[in-house]
Design a protein around this motif. Structure first.
Motif, mmCIF file in Angstrom:
data_model
loop_
_atom_site.group_PDB
_atom_site.id
_atom_site.type_symbol
_atom_site.label_atom_id
_atom_site.label_comp_id
_atom_site.label_asym_id
_atom_site.label_seq_id
_atom_site.Cartn_x
_atom_site.Cartn_y
_atom_site.Cartn_z
ATOM 1 N N VAL A 1 -72.924 30.280 99.621
ATOM 2 C CA VAL A 1 -74.220 30.327 98.942
ATOM 3 C C VAL A 1 -75.293 30.410 100.027
ATOM 4 N N ILE A 2 -76.109 31.445 99.963
ATOM 5 C CA ILE A 2 -77.142 31.635 100.971
ATOM 6 C C ILE A 2 -78.486 31.794 100.277
ATOM 7 N N GLN A 3 -79.455 31.011 100.750
ATOM 8 C CA GLN A 3 -80.794 31.085 100.175
ATOM 9 C C GLN A 3 -81.798 31.241 101.306
ATOM 10 N N TYR B 1 -81.489 38.735 108.495
ATOM 11 C CA TYR B 1 -80.492 38.000 109.267
ATOM 12 C C TYR B 1 -79.126 38.690 109.227
ATOM 13 N N ILE C 1 -74.648 33.043 112.768
ATOM 14 C CA ILE C 1 -75.890 33.351 112.060
ATOM 15 C C ILE C 1 -76.899 33.764 113.127
ATOM 16 N N CYS C 2 -77.560 34.888 112.915
ATOM 17 C CA CYS C 2 -78.418 35.450 113.953
ATOM 18 C C CYS C 2 -79.456 36.356 113.307
ATOM 19 N N LYS C 3 -80.655 36.376 113.851
ATOM 20 C CA LYS C 3 -81.652 37.315 113.345
ATOM 21 C C LYS C 3 -81.241 38.742 113.679
ATOM 22 N N PHE D 1 -74.270 35.113 123.601
ATOM 23 C CA PHE D 1 -73.638 34.013 122.854
ATOM 24 C C PHE D 1 -72.142 33.989 123.153
ATOM 25 N N ASP E 1 -82.701 29.094 119.650
ATOM 26 C CA ASP E 1 -83.957 29.318 118.914
ATOM 27 C C ASP E 1 -83.895 28.669 117.530
ATOM 28 N N ILE F 1 -75.428 29.635 115.932
ATOM 29 C CA ILE F 1 -76.576 29.853 115.059
ATOM 30 C C ILE F 1 -77.793 30.160 115.919
ATOM 31 N N GLN F 2 -78.473 31.240 115.568
ATOM 32 C CA GLN F 2 -79.680 31.641 116.289
ATOM 33 C C GLN F 2 -80.797 31.880 115.281
ATOM 34 N N GLY F 3 -81.982 31.382 115.614
ATOM 35 C CA GLY F 3 -83.165 31.779 114.858
ATOM 36 C C GLY F 3 -83.363 31.102 113.514
ATOM 37 N N LEU F 4 -82.747 29.951 113.301
ATOM 38 C CA LEU F 4 -83.017 29.231 112.045
ATOM 39 C C LEU F 4 -84.079 28.161 112.304
ATOM 40 N N LYS F 5 -85.103 28.156 111.473
ATOM 41 C CA LYS F 5 -86.121 27.110 111.575
ATOM 42 C C LYS F 5 -86.317 26.474 110.209
ATOM 43 N N TYR G 1 -84.017 24.909 108.277
ATOM 44 C CA TYR G 1 -82.930 25.261 107.364
ATOM 45 C C TYR G 1 -81.902 24.138 107.267
ATOM 46 N N ALA H 1 -77.817 24.173 107.059
ATOM 47 C CA ALA H 1 -76.610 25.004 107.117
ATOM 48 C C ALA H 1 -75.435 24.048 107.113
ATOM 49 N N LEU I 1 -72.936 26.733 102.800
ATOM 50 C CA LEU I 1 -74.261 26.790 102.179
ATOM 51 C C LEU I 1 -75.315 26.943 103.269
ATOM 52 N N ILE I 2 -76.186 27.924 103.082
ATOM 53 C CA ILE I 2 -77.366 28.057 103.939
ATOM 54 C C ILE I 2 -78.577 28.055 103.016
ATOM 55 N N CYS I 3 -79.567 27.222 103.337
ATOM 56 C CA CYS I 3 -80.684 27.033 102.414
ATOM 57 C C CYS I 3 -81.879 26.530 103.206
ATOM 58 N N LYS I 4 -83.066 26.951 102.806
ATOM 59 C CA LYS I 4 -84.261 26.417 103.453
ATOM 60 C C LYS I 4 -84.429 24.946 103.091
ATOM 61 N N ASP J 1 -86.490 24.144 100.153
ATOM 62 C CA ASP J 1 -85.965 24.555 98.847
ATOM 63 C C ASP J 1 -84.716 23.785 98.440
#
Lengths: 364, 364
Positions: free
Chosen positions: A321-323, A328, A339-341, A351, B306, B322-326, B328, B330, B338-341, B344
């Protein structure tokens, strides 16, 4: 089918750009990243089955991938799987194939092609290849396929022709190459794109055996001599031992740098068959089917919310589940999650290096 | 240790807020989310071992969790694990415990506590509990523990006392409750916080057996009568069968709604022992150790780049980059990702419902 037609598929790459999907134990050519049902290697092999007799298709790769190749290509002749003991770039690989082919058919016309590119329009591909084979059969030429650019791409090398030979849509024919250029910056790429003089370098070559052997003799004699010593050993039980020794003695050099950029009989045939080297997640994304939110999704049990412009590549049955991901890459393969931009995908290489240092070779 | 002291630990919750870390097969109370080495249930049990004799500690939970409870609490008496056949909220659960305890000791003083809260300062907790036990032993009172707020939290219910009884730092003592309020909005929460008249509702209750049985008789006689029929059956082989039947007949009602909000002998004892219900990822984040980039990380093989202000909760050995999550969340658990802000996280409940509908009960 013309029994003079030979094909050499180069399948030794070990890139880390698609890590963790591609691993050193299973690089990109052995994967079905687009979910077509066939790996890149299988697609490439099948593409050439219409052009060359089965016994004339050679695969060159690293020893480590022998089982993988025989498994993925049950039709390939085992003696046609050329196994490199170490990485020496493309020139030694082609020299080796030259001598293997020479024993079978000194009149061979050869196509050399990467194993991990995408080609969408197969009939057009076949037509272009046949046009190129006709040309090299009649001319002492080293022919490359140059892809007509459809955008100012900065990810590819370019082939330039002379201004006065600028090719019109209607008349793609082999044309003398002026120069090869490295990947340009965006500004240069725009100029290249608009000029009509530049083509993307596909890495696909065509030549008569005699032409390429002549070029080796002239520009890479040192490498050529090493492999010449094997005459009489190729296609015998002693071949692998000879190759193992020869590779360790050979220098590491690409066919482009060693020959193509130096020779004066290099031609380009322009082509337009829906080509991509799929060398980056970006190009994979471009070439993949996308859903309404512009996500490309692999995996049957992926639920997305507020997620856009992303590449989601998960194991078939994994519940995910991704929100809230925008732009990305989220990929899991063989128990490893990345997970990467998207805009930072060039960092993946680093990496992987870090993973190797901190966690060991098992993970790369 | 005072043999009149009894403790009822309520361990039947099945929340989905920490999904996929918590699953219906293993809800939060059975997890060690903070990585302390003990699950919430184990922490809660250990906390009461200093206050009540082992044989006076009861656990109430669903039948489904019997094995999990006995596994996590090897010291607990099996006869003290009260198994509910279905969910009926807290009032029936407490009624059941009342009659079980009554058979053993009609003079009991009882602490009722949730099994999945965090308490940082255990000695202070013990001191407050003893203060409360002394009070309920001498007064016909229903005592709740009210946590001194340290911020205008919108995630908790509040307990209000009378303005003229406003409590000074130095004199926390049982005080008559004016009213209970639901979770406020931020504006209200700020007023509550600044007034000094409001405390967070911890869900921890203390009372004499006689007091709570009297209150049941007065406010929830219907439920009380059902469980009264079991006198003589409790602590015998017939108990479970009786309970299964009784639960199916009982109404579904909370002790708060059924009794506490109605009774006129409800008191609050203010407490300040580092409490959190850890009911949200947000509160978990608040109470977790964070690295330099303000990430809270579980998992030995997690590489972050990052990445800031995020909750990363991965299986111990899983390799994750994991890169670039702010900001979040995970989390992967039991093969579900599950990935979620963070902002939220309240949507997770809906995700779980969707998963249940689309993929089936096995995943929730």
């Amino acid at each position: 089918m013309d029994s003079n037609n030979f094909c050499v598929i180069m399948a030794g790459g070990v890139g880390s750009r698609f890590w963790p999907l591609s691993r050193s134990a299973k690089p990109k050519q052995f994967l079905d990243i687009l979910g077509t049902g066939k790996t890149f290697l299988q697609q490439t092999f099948d593409r050439f089955k219409n052009i060359c007799p089965l016994e004339n298709i050679l695969i060159v790769s690293n020893k480590d991938y022998k089982d993988l190749i025989l498994e993925q290509l049950p039709e390939v002749l085992e003696e046609n799987v050329l196994l490199e003991p170490m990485r020496r770039n493309t020139a030694p690989c082609i020299a080796y194939a030259n001598y293997k082919i020479r024993e079978k058919n000194p009149e061979a016309n050869i196509i050399v092609a990467p194993s991990d590119h995408l080609i969408m329009n197969e009939p057009e591909f076949e037509r272009v290849i046949r046009q190129g084979l006709d040309f090299v059969n009649e001319n002492d030429a080293l022919l490359t396929l140059g892809i007509k650019p459809n955008r100012p791409e900065t990810g590819y090398g370019y082939i330039q022709i002379n201004h006065n030979q600028k090719i019109e849509e209607s008349e793609c024919k082999p044309t003398k190459v002026k120069t090869f250029t490295e990947k340009p910056n965006l500004e240069m790429a725009k100029i290249f794109f608009e000029s009509g003089e530049f083509f993307w370098n596909s890495g696909i070559f065509l030549w008569k055996l005699n032409s390429i052997m002549g070029a080796f003799d002239k520009y890479l004699a040192e490498v050529n001599e090493l492999f010449k010593k094997g005459i009489g050993v190729y296609n015998t039980d002693g071949e692998q031992k000879f190759i193992d020794q020869t590779y360790s003695e050979s220098k590491n050099i690409s066919i482009d740098y060693g020959i193509i950029e130096k020779a004066d009989n290099v031609y380009v045939l322009c082509a337009d068959f829906g080509w991509s080297d799929l060398g980056t997640w970006g190009s994979l994304y471009e070439n993949s089917q996308k859903n309404e939110e512009n996500n490309t999704v692999m995996g049957k049990n992926v639920l997305l919310y507020d997620t856009e412009n992303s590449i989601i590549n998960m194991p078939e049955d994994k519940l995910v589940v991704i929100q809230g991901l925008k732009d990305y890459i989220a990929v899991e393969s063989d128990g490893i999650l990345l997970i990467c931009k998207r805009e930072d995908e060039q960092k993946i290489r680093q990496f992987v290096k870090d993973v190797k240092i901190k966690k060991g070779d098992d993970f790369v």
